[in-house]
Design a protein around this motif. Sequence first.
Motif, PDB file in Angstrom:
ATOM      1  N   LEU A   7      -2.450  11.248   4.157  1.00  0.00           N
ATOM      2  CA  LEU A   7      -2.828  10.792   5.490  1.00  0.00           C
ATOM      3  C   LEU A   7      -2.396   9.349   5.723  1.00  0.00           C
ATOM      4  CD1 LEU A   7      -6.389  12.376   5.916  1.00  0.00           C
ATOM      5  CD2 LEU A   7      -4.318  12.949   7.199  1.00  0.00           C
ATOM      6  N   ASP A   8      -2.624   8.476   4.738  1.00  0.00           N
ATOM      7  CA  ASP A   8      -2.208   7.083   4.878  1.00  0.00           C
ATOM      8  C   ASP A   8      -0.689   6.970   4.919  1.00  0.00           C
ATOM      9  OD1 ASP A   8      -4.618   5.812   5.160  1.00  0.00           O
ATOM     10  OD2 ASP A   8      -4.880   5.362   3.043  1.00  0.00           O
ATOM     11  N   VAL A   9      -0.011   7.778   4.112  1.00  0.00           N
ATOM     12  CA  VAL A   9       1.454   7.763   4.118  1.00  0.00           C
ATOM     13  C   VAL A   9       1.978   8.147   5.493  1.00  0.00           C
ATOM     14  CG1 VAL A   9       3.500   8.974   3.255  1.00  0.00           C
ATOM     15  CG2 VAL A   9       1.788   8.137   1.645  1.00  0.00           C
ATOM     16  N   MET A  10       1.409   9.171   6.072  1.00  0.00           N
ATOM     17  CA  MET A  10       1.889   9.637   7.377  1.00  0.00           C
ATOM     18  C   MET A  10       1.585   8.640   8.492  1.00  0.00           C
ATOM     19  SD  MET A  10       1.363  13.774   7.284  1.00  0.00           S
ATOM     20  CE  MET A  10      -0.334  13.758   6.715  1.00  0.00           C
ATOM     21  N   LYS A  11       0.584   7.807   8.307  1.00  0.00           N
ATOM     22  CA  LYS A  11       0.281   6.790   9.317  1.00  0.00           C
ATOM     23  C   LYS A  11       1.242   5.608   9.255  1.00  0.00           C
ATOM     24  CE  LYS A  11      -4.724   7.652   9.373  1.00  0.00           C
ATOM     25  NZ  LYS A  11      -6.044   7.120   8.964  1.00  0.00           N
ATOM     26  N   TYR A  12       1.605   5.230   8.051  1.00  0.00           N
ATOM     27  CA  TYR A  12       2.274   3.943   7.890  1.00  0.00           C
ATOM     28  C   TYR A  12       3.643   3.971   7.204  1.00  0.00           C
ATOM     29  CZ  TYR A  12      -2.568   2.381   8.576  1.00  0.00           C
ATOM     30  OH  TYR A  12      -3.823   2.181   9.066  1.00  0.00           O
ATOM     31  N   CYS A  13       3.954   4.991   6.428  1.00  0.00           N
ATOM     32  CA  CYS A  13       5.038   4.867   5.446  1.00  0.00           C
ATOM     33  C   CYS A  13       6.187   5.839   5.661  1.00  0.00           C
ATOM     34  CB  CYS A  13       4.498   5.104   4.031  1.00  0.00           C
ATOM     35  SG  CYS A  13       2.909   4.319   3.659  1.00  0.00           S
ATOM     36  N   LYS A  14       7.390   5.357   5.459  1.00  0.00           N
ATOM     37  CA  LYS A  14       8.567   6.192   5.283  1.00  0.00           C
ATOM     38  C   LYS A  14       9.033   5.945   3.853  1.00  0.00           C
ATOM     39  CE  LYS A  14      12.199   8.733   6.205  1.00  0.00           C
ATOM     40  NZ  LYS A  14      12.107  10.190   6.444  1.00  0.00           N
ATOM     41  N   GLY A  57       0.823  -1.212   0.000  1.00  0.00           N
ATOM     42  CA  GLY A  57       0.000   0.000   0.000  1.00  0.00           C
ATOM     43  C   GLY A  57       0.853   1.257   0.000  1.00  0.00           C
ATOM     44  N   CYS A  58       1.959   1.242   0.748  1.00  0.00           N
ATOM     45  CA  CYS A  58       2.869   2.396   0.762  1.00  0.00           C
ATOM     46  C   CYS A  58       3.539   2.571  -0.598  1.00  0.00           C
ATOM     47  CB  CYS A  58       3.919   2.219   1.852  1.00  0.00           C
ATOM     48  SG  CYS A  58       3.274   2.381   3.539  1.00  0.00           S
ATOM     49  N   THR A  59       3.891   1.456  -1.238  1.00  0.00           N
ATOM     50  CA  THR A  59       4.458   1.527  -2.589  1.00  0.00           C
ATOM     51  C   THR A  59       3.459   2.170  -3.543  1.00  0.00           C
ATOM     52  OG1 THR A  59       5.829  -0.438  -2.240  1.00  0.00           O
ATOM     53  CG2 THR A  59       5.326   0.154  -4.519  1.00  0.00           C
ATOM     54  N   TYR A  60       2.203   1.735  -3.457  1.00  0.00           N
ATOM     55  CA  TYR A  60       1.160   2.305  -4.307  1.00  0.00           C
ATOM     56  C   TYR A  60       0.908   3.772  -3.965  1.00  0.00           C
ATOM     57  CZ  TYR A  60      -0.043  -2.414  -5.980  1.00  0.00           C
ATOM     58  OH  TYR A  60      -0.023  -3.654  -6.573  1.00  0.00           O
ATOM     59  N   ALA A  61       1.029   4.121  -2.683  1.00  0.00           N
ATOM     60  CA  ALA A  61       0.842   5.515  -2.287  1.00  0.00           C
ATOM     61  C   ALA A  61       1.896   6.400  -2.939  1.00  0.00           C
ATOM     62  CB  ALA A  61       0.908   5.647  -0.764  1.00  0.00           C
ATOM     63  N   SER A  62       3.143   5.929  -2.962  1.00  0.00           N
ATOM     64  CA  SER A  62       4.206   6.682  -3.616  1.00  0.00           C
ATOM     65  C   SER A  62       3.902   6.873  -5.097  1.00  0.00           C
ATOM     66  CB  SER A  62       5.547   5.945  -3.444  1.00  0.00           C
ATOM     67  OG  SER A  62       6.578   6.589  -4.158  1.00  0.00           O
ATOM     68  N   ILE A  63       3.451   5.815  -5.747  1.00  0.00           N
ATOM     69  CA  ILE A  63       3.100   5.897  -7.166  1.00  0.00           C
ATOM     70  C   ILE A  63       1.959   6.888  -7.373  1.00  0.00           C
ATOM     71  CG2 ILE A  63       2.103   4.606  -9.098  1.00  0.00           C
ATOM     72  CD1 ILE A  63       3.603   2.131  -7.996  1.00  0.00           C
ATOM     73  N   LEU A  64       0.960   6.840  -6.511  1.00  0.00           N
ATOM     74  CA  LEU A  64      -0.202   7.722  -6.676  1.00  0.00           C
ATOM     75  C   LEU A  64       0.152   9.184  -6.419  1.00  0.00           C
ATOM     76  CD1 LEU A  64      -3.060   5.557  -5.099  1.00  0.00           C
ATOM     77  CD2 LEU A  64      -2.736   6.135  -7.517  1.00  0.00           C
TER      78      LEU A  64
END
Length: 365
Positions: free
Chosen positions: A208-215, A85-92
Amino acid sequence: MTSLNVVSKCLLLFCVIVYTESKGNTIRNCNIMNNLFKNIGWKNLKRVKHITYLNNNNNLLSIIQEPIIPATCCTKIRATTIFLGCTYASILLDIVTVVENQRLFCEKIMNNNKLQGHNGTEKLLDILSNITSFAKLMQGALYAIEKLHRKPWNHLVRYHIILKLAIDKFLNLQNQLNNQPYSKEIDNNAILHNIKLNITQIERNIKLDVMKYCKLERSNIFVLANKLKVEYNNIQFNEENIKFYNSGSEIILSEIKMLILENFTNLGFELNSKNGEIFIPSSLDGDFEEAENKSEISPAPIPVFLDSFNKEVDNDSEISPATIPVFYDFLQKDLIGDVTMNDEFEIETEDLTKKETRNFISSFK
């Protein structure tokens, strides 16, 4: 008597704890995950430094390197869902930057030539259609993994699966555009304004999702936007620039195909073009030590999939053009995942200044 009650309660509590801790996932699901990670695409994921889950930071190697066993299977499944999901967030984040810049470029074209502006809007709609199809693949892949969990995330009431809100907004935007009458007489500015409002909301949900889960790996976020920056470098805006717009659009659509290959197909997911389901192929099930009900092996469905997906993504003759990279606020941020979901999150600024951003935009005026 009181002492006996205490002993009984302690024994009962001990049994509950033992039962809970011993209740891992099935061997079948463990084998599916182990075999899924054999796909070469997982080793090539470069957009995420680590994810935060259960107060722990997990990088890609910590997720895919050690063999998965029933006791660790659910934790690995959830960590995999979040990492992908974090990988997809970066792409999006990259994609919404591109879409917004194309929208701005289209507005500039329209202000000089309404007919060319109309054609530019059509190209933008074509790109959004392809992006929506990709977003559905992303959502389907996340559900296909999460379906293997004993308590799938998408069934929980309190927390939704990562990127659900952002992808749902993509689907909603596509539905709005599909239902909106469109012709050369229609005010293209209204369509572009609607796209702007939705893209702003989508970007907010992704962040928001990135800040919850992703670096995230900062240097690997805006790959497509940077390609377009090179394409549009130092051009002077005029009516002739429609050819640059068209060239940029070809870059975007070609890149979407590559992103699907690298972040969906090469990871081991497949699309059933007849019913729109995203699934992990049954060939990955391996030899199981448990006899399981075959109905449990059915692929994870993805809600409402476009019948024309293959036509949209694979037919080069129908691919059309798009975009100018302008770097917005979140390009100036460091997107960091905190330890808990309920904490307040801060975004650090990068070296790219607003002055540099304005100078870049002004070169197209």
